[in-house]
Design an enzyme around this catalytic site. Structure first.
Site, PDB file in Angstrom:
ATOM      1  N   HIS A   1      33.809  34.709  42.676  1.00  0.00           N
ATOM      2  CA  HIS A   1      33.995  35.549  43.868  1.00  0.00           C
ATOM      3  C   HIS A   1      32.950  35.299  44.951  1.00  0.00           C
ATOM      4  O   HIS A   1      32.201  36.201  45.333  1.00  0.00           O
ATOM      5  CB  HIS A   1      34.019  37.028  43.487  1.00  0.00           C
ATOM      6  CG  HIS A   1      35.049  37.392  42.467  1.00  0.00           C
ATOM      7  ND1 HIS A   1      35.202  38.664  41.971  1.00  0.00           N
ATOM      8  CD2 HIS A   1      35.998  36.641  41.842  1.00  0.00           C
ATOM      9  CE1 HIS A   1      36.185  38.687  41.080  1.00  0.00           C
ATOM     10  NE2 HIS A   1      36.686  37.454  40.989  1.00  0.00           N
TER      11      HIS A   1
ATOM     12  N   GLY B   1      43.639  39.458  44.286  1.00  0.00           N
ATOM     13  CA  GLY B   1      43.573  40.692  43.527  1.00  0.00           C
ATOM     14  C   GLY B   1      42.968  40.436  42.160  1.00  0.00           C
ATOM     15  O   GLY B   1      42.628  39.307  41.805  1.00  0.00           O
TER      16      GLY B   1
ATOM     17  N   GLU C   1      46.834  39.937  48.070  1.00  0.00           N
ATOM     18  CA  GLU C   1      47.154  40.555  49.352  1.00  0.00           C
ATOM     19  C   GLU C   1      47.213  39.542  50.491  1.00  0.00           C
ATOM     20  O   GLU C   1      46.453  38.576  50.533  1.00  0.00           O
ATOM     21  CB  GLU C   1      46.100  41.616  49.698  1.00  0.00           C
ATOM     22  CG  GLU C   1      46.028  42.762  48.712  1.00  0.00           C
ATOM     23  CD  GLU C   1      44.991  43.808  49.075  1.00  0.00           C
ATOM     24  OE1 GLU C   1      44.932  44.841  48.393  1.00  0.00           O
ATOM     25  OE2 GLU C   1      44.243  43.586  50.055  1.00  0.00           O
TER      26      GLU C   1
END
Length: 348
Positions: A115, A196, A202
Site C-alpha cells: 500500500h 479495496g 472503487e
C-alpha cells in the site's frame, strides 16, 4: 493488431507518452527506460536502488514529466528505499538528453511492504497530485496529520499550494486506502481508481477536501454504521465498485478518433487480484456530465496477464499496455505491448 514492443521489462509500472514522442516506463525494480515506439529499442535513463524483494509492493512507482517536456526537462518519480524501515520519496530529476540526473528530493513519507500508492498527475494549473497508500496501517487514512492514505497536492517545487483545502497541508483528499490510477476526464473532472480490501474496488471522482471513508466505509454507504459515518464526515461515494476485488489500476481518458468505440471513455488497467483471475482492460462509459458510470466493456479478460498501466499514442491513437506477468506481484513475462488499428506489416 498487437505487437510486443518490449519483452524483457522488469515489472513495468508507469507508462508515459513523452513530450519527446518516446514512450517512457518506470519499472518496479528501479529502472526508467525510454522506448522508441517505432522499433521497441530502449535505453535505461535512470537506475535507482529501491526496495524490492520480489514479494511485496514497494519499488519504483509513479512517474510524470513536466507538461512542457522536453522544453522544461524535468521528470518526477516516486520510489521506495530501505529494507526493514521503508521510506517513500517523491523526487524530481533533470533530463540531459541521455540520462535523468541531479535528483532533488521533494517529499518523504513512511512506506511499507504494501500500500504505497503512487500515481502522479499534473493538473491544468501546474500543481501535481500524488496518491499515497495507507502503508498497511488503516488508522493513517482518517488522520489528517498523516500523509498516508491520501491524495496529496503539491507545487512543482514540492511546496504546499496556498489554496489546498487544509491550511499548510499537502492533503487534497483523505480516507483513501491505496489509489493507483489517476486521470483527467471530460469537463476537467479528475478520476481515481482505488484498491479495496476484500470487496469494493472503487472508481472515484476526486474532489478537493473530501473524505472517501476508508477504513470506516467500503464502497457505498450501505450499512447502518457506514451511513452514520458518511453523514458525519460528508463521505464521497464511488461512481462504481467491484466485488470481489478486481485490482483496479492505471487510468487513461481516450479521446482519439482512431478507435471510435473507445472515444470519450475511460480506459482502466485491471491486475486481476492476487491470482489474476479477473485481469482485463476495462472501458468505462460515462454520462455526458461525467458524474456517473453508464457501463463497462472488458477486453483481454482471457490473457492471463496482470495489466498495470495504459498509455496512448496521441498521433495514431494506438495504446500501450504494461503487463505484470501471471501472478502477484509481478512474475515474468513482463511485456509492454502496442495495440494499433493498422497492421505494422503493411507500413512501407
Amino acid at each position: 493488431y498487437a505487437t510486443d514492443l518490449v519483452d524483457d521489462s522488469q515489472i513495468p509500472w508507469e507508462l508515459v507518452w513523452g513530450g519527446d514522442d518516446m514512450l517512457w516506463c518506470s519499472e518496479r525494480k528501479g529502472r526508467v527506460i525510454r522506448i522508441d515506439p517505432a522499433t521497441g529499442d530502449y535505453s535505461t535513463v535512470l537506475d535507482l536502488n529501491v526496495t524490492f524483494n520480489g514479494q511485496g509492493e514497494p519499488g519504483l512507482l509513479g512517474m510524470v514529466q513536466h507538461p512542457d517536456f522536453p522544453e522544461d526537462p524535468r521528470v518526477w518519480v516516486v520510489y521506495c528505499d530501505g529494507q526493514f524501515s521503508v521510506s517513500e520519496h517523491l523526487s524530481v530529476f533533470e533530463w540531459n538528453g541521455t540520462e535523468l540526473v541531479n535528483e532533488q528530493e521533494l517529499l518523504t513519507l513512511p512506506g511499507a511492504q504494501i500500500h504505497n500508492g503512487s500515481r502522479l498527475l499534473f493538473l491544468p494549473d501546474n500543481t501535481m497530485l500524488m496518491t499515497t497508500g495507507d502503508a498497511g496501517d488503516t488508522d493513517n487514512s482518517q488522520d489528517l496529520e498523516s500523509l498516508n492514505g491520501k491524495i496529496l497536492r503539491l507545487n512543482m517545487d514540492g511546496s504546499i499550494p496556498a489554496d489546498n483545502p487544509y491550511p499548510d497541508s499537502y492533503v487534497y483528499t483523505w480516507g483513501n486506502r491505496n489509489a493507483q490510477g489517476l486521470c483527467i476526464g471530460p469537463n476537467g473532472l479528475i478520476y481515481a481508481s482505488e484498491h479495496g480490501q476484500n470487496q469494493d474496488d472503487e472508481f472515484n471522482l476526486v474532489e478537493a477536501g473530501r473524505n472517501y471513508g476508508w477504513p470506516n466505509v467500503q464502497g457505498i454507504c450501505n450499512t447502518t454504521s457506514e451511513a452514520n459515518f458518511c453523514a458525519e464526515w460528508n463521505v464521497m461515494e464511488p461512481l462504481e465498485t467491484w466485488t470481489p476485488c478486481i485490482a483496479v489500476n492505471g487510468l487513461e481518458y481516450y479521446t482519439h478518433e482512431a478507435i471510435p468505440e473507445f472515444q470519450g471513455k475511460i480506459l482502466m488497467a485491471v491486475l486481476g487480484g492476487l491470482s489474476a483471475q479477473y485481469e482485463r482492460r476495462s472501458v468505462l462509459e460515462l454520462s455526458e456530465d461525467g458524474l456517473s458510470v453508464l457501463g463497462e466493456e472488458t477486453f483481454f479478460s482471457s490473457c492471463n496477464q496482470r495489466i498495470r498501466d495504459i498509455a496512448v499514442n496521441p498521433y495514431t491513437g494506438a495504446f500501450y499496455l504494461a503487463f505484470n506477468g501471471t501472478q502477484y506481484p509481478g512474475s515474468p513475462p513482463n511485456i509492454i505491448k502496442e495495440f494499433s488499428t493498422s497492421n505494422p506489416a503493411s507500413v512501407p
